[in-house]
Scaffold this active site. Structure first.
Site, short mmCIF file in Angstrom:
data_model
loop_
_atom_site.label_atom_id
_atom_site.label_comp_id
_atom_site.label_asym_id
_atom_site.label_seq_id
_atom_site.Cartn_x
_atom_site.Cartn_y
_atom_site.Cartn_z
N MET A 85 -30.07 17.71 -17.68
CA MET A 85 -31.21 18.01 -18.53
C MET A 85 -31.10 17.33 -19.88
O MET A 85 -32.09 16.83 -20.42
CB MET A 85 -31.31 19.53 -18.75
CG MET A 85 -31.75 20.29 -17.55
SD MET A 85 -33.46 19.93 -17.18
CE MET A 85 -34.24 20.99 -18.36
N SER A 98 -55.54 14.33 -11.25
CA SER A 98 -54.12 14.00 -11.04
C SER A 98 -53.32 15.22 -10.63
O SER A 98 -53.74 16.36 -10.84
CB SER A 98 -53.52 13.44 -12.33
OG SER A 98 -54.21 12.31 -12.74
N CYS A 121 -48.99 6.74 -6.01
CA CYS A 121 -48.20 7.64 -5.15
C CYS A 121 -49.04 8.81 -4.69
O CYS A 121 -48.77 9.41 -3.67
CB CYS A 121 -46.99 8.21 -5.86
SG CYS A 121 -46.45 7.33 -7.29
N ASN A 122 -50.06 9.17 -5.48
CA ASN A 122 -50.80 10.37 -5.14
C ASN A 122 -52.15 10.13 -4.51
O ASN A 122 -52.83 11.09 -4.13
CB ASN A 122 -50.97 11.22 -6.40
CG ASN A 122 -49.66 11.82 -6.84
OD1 ASN A 122 -48.83 12.14 -6.01
ND2 ASN A 122 -49.45 11.94 -8.14
N GLN A 149 -53.10 2.45 -14.30
CA GLN A 149 -53.08 1.96 -12.92
C GLN A 149 -54.47 1.57 -12.46
O GLN A 149 -54.68 0.51 -11.86
CB GLN A 149 -52.51 3.04 -11.99
CG GLN A 149 -51.02 3.25 -12.16
CD GLN A 149 -50.54 4.54 -11.49
OE1 GLN A 149 -51.25 5.53 -11.47
NE2 GLN A 149 -49.32 4.51 -10.96
N GLU A 156 -51.81 13.57 -17.15
CA GLU A 156 -50.79 12.53 -17.26
C GLU A 156 -51.49 11.19 -17.49
O GLU A 156 -52.54 10.92 -16.92
CB GLU A 156 -49.91 12.51 -16.00
CG GLU A 156 -50.64 12.33 -14.68
CD GLU A 156 -50.80 10.87 -14.30
OE1 GLU A 156 -50.20 10.04 -14.98
OE2 GLU A 156 -51.53 10.59 -13.34
#
Lengths: 466, 274
Positions: free
Chosen positions: A215, A131, A72-73, A142, A136
């Site tokens: 939460m 990241s 995604c990034n 990945q 993370e």
């Protein structure tokens, strides 16, 4: 000496330096350089990755092997590229073609690194230093998976492999030697972290969720992800409690009588809309007696407060509210940044070491020196012959020149091919031995370790495109 | 290799463990931690050699002087640490344990006395059994106290909602509490066996089960203290902070009696065995 046509040999040795045949490149966009609106248009599907890499290699001259990384990034192309080719244009065009994005737009957001800078970039990505949430852990998985897809397909192979395998090792080292991945930086992961400071093992513990606040559900999911054994759910609406319990695989209890079950819970999450405290000190003291004072961790996520703050004064009870948790998360975030500095140092050190290893493995200088030596002999003998054969006409001289060059090239053909093959197969130490032997066989100049570049990676220092 | 050489070498190893452990506290890393525990292990073995040599020299179990007793005790604490540190993830305590071991070994070195004559009545195979058990018990209680101190520190931090980077490598409260319970149980078993062996020995060689003198009195008090503490843990569910505080209090009593009896009291248990 007469004017000579530029031979292949002389072109191969600009100023005596070595030019490796392949360079390591990375070209891509990431959250650092491109907005999400562009990134989401660029994503590849997992099954589309290897075919895309294949199309890239087919359409980009000079690109020999490639790995496409798509999360995604970031969307990045790691590639082994022939030294005389510049892959940036072709790669950008390829990415634009795949996703119908104008290359001009991509050009504004892309970055490109080559050689050592590209190696460092890959190491930083694998170690989760590049990241969005530094540290993370998903990115390494990945990267490994998408690299595996590329090797299964064969589009990534022996030339690019050392870079990736080392990147995985560097990531492992960063994780084990720094606290970069161990710190909880979100509120719900801070809750899990605290639970693990109090309890040895969540595997035999029970959580109770009071109310259905977003939460507390999130935190409960996190706790489940860390192996908490069972979940009790209560809610003003029993139907809602039953529904939530089904979602958690837990047990619903009626809200009116939840305190009867409270002593069973080790972790309690409260997020009920209430005007006053739903749990007082007296009630809690009874609960502690009922559970023989085993420690309890209460998390008050309700606004206004669900639990009387004085409960925290009871022995073996730890009450945290949402502010306490976010403060813990903030502290962890600050510490993670300090750890990231140490991680960067490790990446720098590993990049340096990898680079030096590659340089040592390179046999290009040996090949160049060998060619130079033979060419030197050829020319000396040719000059002597020509001075004895004064009466030769220029065309005949050129014919002799061409013939001797052809002889040298023919002789060199097999050893050159063999040395190149050996360089890609052997490790640094045996490559050095081979180089040493060739140098001694042909009485070449001694090796100078530092002056050489690496195969497949040439450090041109500055990065392009950022 | 004589005893003082071995002691010197073990002091050096302990010092190395203190340094590595200290660095590990400031900046945790696998390498420093490994160096710390290997150095501590080396020091432990070297000191074991020193104690054996000394015992051979004296012709009996070398716990005759106060310094020797302290050194033996700290040596046992280091041994317990080496045995259980990995299991309970207590490796962070390495620097503290190494400091304690260092202090003990240093005392033995400074007080390196000549050969003392052991009274004939005490020359008996019972001596090492009785004294060894007593010291094992004391070392276990010392370790329980150490674990409890860490527990209280971490507990206070958690209560105050202020976390500390130094907590990272520490075991959880529950683990510390379990370690406390384990150490107390083992200590109590050892202490009880030591008392029983003493009683048996006294009966066989002096014809009296129990002689009232300061050491035996204090021991009885301490035995009752720890019995009460363990009883509270098992039946009432004393645990966590309460148990930690009582453990520390119990050990303080033990420490005071150990020093007091050794330095100031007459009797069969007095240091010089006079």
């Amino acid at each position: 000496m007469s004017a000579q046509p530029q031979s292949k040999v002389t072109r191969l040795r600009p100023d005596g330096g070595a030019r490796p045949d392949l360079e390591f490149w990375v070209v891509g966009i990431s959250h650092h350089t491109a907005p999400v609106s562009l990134r989401e248009r660029m994503a590849f599907s997992a099954e589309g990755l290897a075919p895309a890499a294949r199309r890239l290699v087919a359409s980009s001259p000079g690109v020999v092997e490639a790995v496409v990384l798509s999360t995604c990034n970031r969307v990045e192309v790691f590639a082994m590229v022939r030294a005389d080719a510049d892959p940036v244009g072709p790669v950008v065009e390829f990415l634009g073609r795949e996703h119908s994005v104008p290359p001009a737009l991509l050009d504004q957001h892309r970055y490109a690194h080559r050689g050592r800078a590209a190696v460092r970039h890959l190491f930083r990505v694998a170690s989760s230093l590049d990241s969005m949430m530094v540290g993370e852990p998903q990115i390494l998985g990945q990267l490994k998976e998408q690299y595996r897809l590329a090797t299964d397909d064969g589009i990534a192979s022996a030339r690019i492999r050392p870079c990736f395998e080392r990147a995985f090792r560097v990531a492992k080292r960063v994780r084990s030697e720094t606290g970069i991945a161990s710190k909880a930086v979100s509120v719900s992961s801070a809750a899990v972290d605290l639970a693990q400071r109090i309890f040895d093992d969540l595997g035999d513990k029970t959580a109770m969720i009071i109310g259905a606040g977003k939460m507390s559900v999130l935190a409960a999911r996190h706790l489940q992800g860390h192996g908490i054994a069972s979940v009790i759910v209560t809610n003003r609406s029993f139907d809602r409690a039953v529904e939530m319990a089904r979602g958690f695989g837990g047990t619903p209890v009626p809200f009116e009588r939840y305190t009867q079950y409270l002593h069973l819970a080790d972790v309690v999450l409260g997020s009920v809309a209430t005007s006053g405290h739903i749990l007082g000190v007296g009630q809690m003291a009874d609960v502690m007696r009922a559970r023989r004072r085993k420690p309890m961790f209460l998390i008050d996520l309700g606004v206004p407060r669900n639990f009387d703050p004085a409960i925290n004064d009871l022995d073996n009870v730890y009450l945290y509210n949402i502010d306490d948790l976010s403060r813990v998360a903030d502290e962890h975030r600050a510490e993670r940044e300090r750890e990231a500095i140490r991680a960067e140092e490790i990446v720098e050190e590993e990049t340096e070491r990898f680079w030096r290893g590659l340089s040592a493995r390179d046999l290009t200088p040996t090949i160049v020196a060998l060619r130079g030596r033979l060419d030197q002999i050829r020319r000396a003998e040719l000059d002597r012959a020509l001075s004895a054969l004064q009466r030769l006409e220029p065309p005949e001289r050129r014919a002799l020149e061409a013939m001797t060059t052809a002889i040298v090239n023919k002789i060199l053909h097999a050893p050159t091919a063999m040395l190149k093959a050996l360089a890609s197969e052997s490790d640094a130490e045996s490559a050095a031995e081979i180089a040493e032997m060739v140098h001694r066989l042909f009485a070449l100049e001694p090796l100078e370790g530092e002056a050489r570049g690496g195969p497949g990676v040439r450090d041109d220092g500055d990065d392009q495109g950022e | 290799m004589n005893e003082s050489n071995l002691l010197h070498a073990s002091l050096l190893a302990y010092l190395c463990a203190i340094l590595a452990g200290g660095i590990d506290l400031a900046q945790p890393g696998n390498t420093t931690r490994r160096v710390a525990s290997w150095s501590l292990g080396t020091g432990f073995l070297l000191q074991a050699g020193a104690i054996l040599l000394r015992s051979g020299e004296v012709g009996s179990f070398a716990v005759g002087s106060f310094a020797e007793q302290v050194a033996f005790l700290t040596w046992l604490v280091a041994g317990i640490f080496l045995a259980i540190a990995r299991r309970y993830r207590l490796a962070v305590l390495g620097a503290i344990v190494a400091t304690i071991a260092f202090a003990g070994a240093l005392m033995a070195l400074v007080d390196h006395g000549g050969v003392r004559d052991l009274p004939a009545a005490l020359r008996s195979p019972w001596l090492p059994v009785h004294v060894g058990l007593a010291f094992l018990g004391n070392a276990a209680f010392a370790f329980a106290c150490l674990v409890s101190l860490i527990y209280l520190w971490q507990e206070r931090k958690l209560k105050a909602h202020s976390l500390d980077a130094r907590m990272r490598g520490l075991p959880s409260l529950e683990t510390l509490d379990q370690a406390n319970y384990r150490c107390l149980t083992w200590g109590f078993v050892m202490l009880t066996l030591s008392i029983l062996s003493g009683v048996l020995w006294a009966e066989l060689s002096f014809g009296r089960l129990w002689s009232w003198e300061p050491r035996t009195m204090w021991t009885a008090v301490i035995w009752m203290l720890y019995a009460g503490l363990l009883h509270g843990r098992v039946t009432v569910g004393w645990g966590g902070r309460q148990a930690a505080r009582l453990t520390i209090a119990g050990f303080l009593v033990l420490l005071v009696s150990f020093i007091g009896v050794n330095l100031f009291s007459p009797g069969r248990h007095a240091v010089s065995f006079g």
